[in-house]
Design a protein around this motif. Structure first.
Motif, PDB file in Angstrom:
ATOM      1  N   SER A  11     -16.543 -16.133  -6.596  1.00 50.94           N
ATOM      2  CA  SER A  11     -15.164 -15.927  -7.029  1.00 50.94           C
ATOM      3  C   SER A  11     -14.448 -17.266  -6.897  1.00 50.94           C
ATOM      4  O   SER A  11     -14.280 -17.785  -5.793  1.00 50.94           O
ATOM      5  N   LEU A  25      -5.731  -6.109  -5.986  1.00 51.41           N
ATOM      6  CA  LEU A  25      -6.611  -7.087  -5.345  1.00 51.41           C
ATOM      7  C   LEU A  25      -7.744  -6.395  -4.597  1.00 51.41           C
ATOM      8  O   LEU A  25      -8.897  -6.844  -4.641  1.00 51.41           O
ATOM      9  N   ASN A  26      -7.428  -5.309  -3.901  1.00 50.40           N
ATOM     10  CA  ASN A  26      -8.475  -4.551  -3.227  1.00 50.40           C
ATOM     11  C   ASN A  26      -9.475  -3.982  -4.228  1.00 50.40           C
ATOM     12  O   ASN A  26     -10.688  -3.974  -3.981  1.00 50.40           O
ATOM     13  N   LYS A  57     -11.721  -6.802  -5.439  1.00 47.89           N
ATOM     14  CA  LYS A  57     -12.674  -7.190  -4.396  1.00 47.89           C
ATOM     15  C   LYS A  57     -13.816  -6.171  -4.320  1.00 47.89           C
ATOM     16  O   LYS A  57     -14.993  -6.545  -4.203  1.00 47.89           O
ATOM     17  N   ARG A  58     -13.475  -4.901  -4.408  1.00 47.72           N
ATOM     18  CA  ARG A  58     -14.510  -3.863  -4.350  1.00 47.72           C
ATOM     19  C   ARG A  58     -15.420  -3.916  -5.574  1.00 47.72           C
ATOM     20  O   ARG A  58     -16.661  -3.819  -5.451  1.00 47.72           O
ATOM     21  N   ARG A  65     -16.127  -6.431  -7.488  1.00 50.81           N
ATOM     22  CA  ARG A  65     -17.006  -7.601  -7.398  1.00 50.81           C
ATOM     23  C   ARG A  65     -18.210  -7.306  -6.509  1.00 50.81           C
ATOM     24  O   ARG A  65     -19.352  -7.636  -6.839  1.00 50.81           O
ATOM     25  N   ARG A  66     -17.947  -6.670  -5.386  1.00 45.16           N
ATOM     26  CA  ARG A  66     -19.021  -6.355  -4.440  1.00 45.16           C
ATOM     27  C   ARG A  66     -19.986  -5.325  -5.029  1.00 45.16           C
ATOM     28  O   ARG A  66     -21.208  -5.487  -4.944  1.00 45.16           O
ATOM     29  N   LEU A  70      -9.161 -13.457  -2.201  1.00 44.63           N
ATOM     30  CA  LEU A  70     -10.128 -13.014  -3.210  1.00 44.63           C
ATOM     31  C   LEU A  70     -11.238 -14.019  -3.504  1.00 44.63           C
ATOM     32  O   LEU A  70     -12.292 -13.633  -4.012  1.00 44.63           O
ATOM     33  N   CYS A  71     -11.039 -15.295  -3.179  1.00 48.71           N
ATOM     34  CA  CYS A  71     -11.921 -16.337  -3.710  1.00 48.71           C
ATOM     35  C   CYS A  71     -12.740 -17.067  -2.643  1.00 48.71           C
ATOM     36  O   CYS A  71     -12.395 -17.059  -1.461  1.00 48.71           O
ATOM     37  N   SER A 103      -9.406  -5.016   2.991  1.00 45.72           N
ATOM     38  CA  SER A 103     -10.320  -4.749   1.871  1.00 45.72           C
ATOM     39  C   SER A 103     -10.884  -3.348   1.961  1.00 45.72           C
ATOM     40  O   SER A 103     -10.689  -2.666   2.946  1.00 45.72           O
TER      41      SER A 103
END
Length: 253
Positions: free
Chosen positions: A31, A176-177, A180-181, A183-184, A203-204, A253
């Motif tokens: 990220s 944002l949460n 993040k989720r 991406r995971r 986030l990055c 998160s």
């Protein structure tokens, strides 16, 4: 493998060059943020990668494949963009079902209903939203739809152009949460454009600081969090945003 590779990239609008000699290498699953003042060329780079800024020279490669100028369907299947305005980026006269189905129709992908339902679930919207229109949704809900639309083709890379700046702070945290989720869970690579350094901290993994179309510093986010950016302009940018939306940096998160 690199998810995004830029080599000596110049981008112009007419006779005005707005990006100068940008070179970057962003790893798969990373990220990465582009930060800087308005007009520094951040969003223009995203548009060039997405095929929306045709007047460029240099090299742009996505997942090891060099992209051509203009529309490149092979790249489009791998790279999608989420825009700043969650209302302006959605067709006001199309239902959410139609908005999410359109990428599938264009690319001849079946199982439309199942895919729409699954993606609404993935972004935290239940099925009662499926046949509503954008004006019937809140700003945060519309941005969830925009993210869902970007993910319909199962891309590996998302280009995020100020995806939370038009939202209230509490809603920003929710989006944002979600990012993040996702991406995971989906192994996504993000290239984020923002002026909000707390968002970058949350986030990055790395960031590039841009000024007047040029990169002045590339750094790990750990240096941002500890206030140890090297270049004077980077430190000025950090001081100018100190305390602004600081709560986002500690968003759970």
């Amino acid at each position: 493998m690199s998810a995004i590779s830029l080599g000596n990239l110049d981008i112009s609008y007419g006779d005005t060059k707005v990006v100068h000699g940008v070179s970057l290498d962003i790893s798969e699953g990373e990220s990465f943020a582009l930060v800087g003042e308005s007009g520094s060329g951040k969003s223009t780079i995203l548009r060039a990668i997405a095929g929306l800024a045709p007047d460029w020279t240099g090299e742009i490669a996505v997942l090891g494949k060099a992209r051509s100028h203009g529309v490149d369907r092979d790249v489009a299947r791998q790279v999608q963009m989420v825009f700043q305005d969650p209302y302006g980026s959605l067709h006001p006269r199309k239902t959410i079902d139609a908005v999410l189905s359109e990428p599938l129709d264009i690319n001849g992908i079946g199982s439309r209903g199942e895919r729409v339902e699954a993606m609404l679930n993935a972004v935290g919207l239940d099925q009662r939203f499926r046949f509503r229109f954008p004006h019937q949704l809140s700003g945060g809900q519309r941005q969830r739809v925009a993210i869902a639309r970007a993910l319909m083709l199962e891309p590996k890379v998302l280009l995020l152009d100020e995806p939370t700046s038009a939202l209230d702070v509490s809603v920003q945290a929710e989006i944002l949460n979600l990012l993040k989720r996702l991406r995971r869970e989906q192994g996504l690579t993000y290239l984020l454009v923002t002026h909000n350094l707390p968002v970058v901290s949350f986030l990055c993994d790395r960031l590039a600081v841009m000024r007047q179309g040029r990169i002045v510093e590339v750094a790990d986010v750990a240096l941002l969090k500890s206030g140890r950016l090297v270049e004077p302009y980077s430190r000025e940018l950090l001081e100018a945003t100190a305390g602004r939306d600081a709560s986002l940096a500690d968003t759970p998160s």
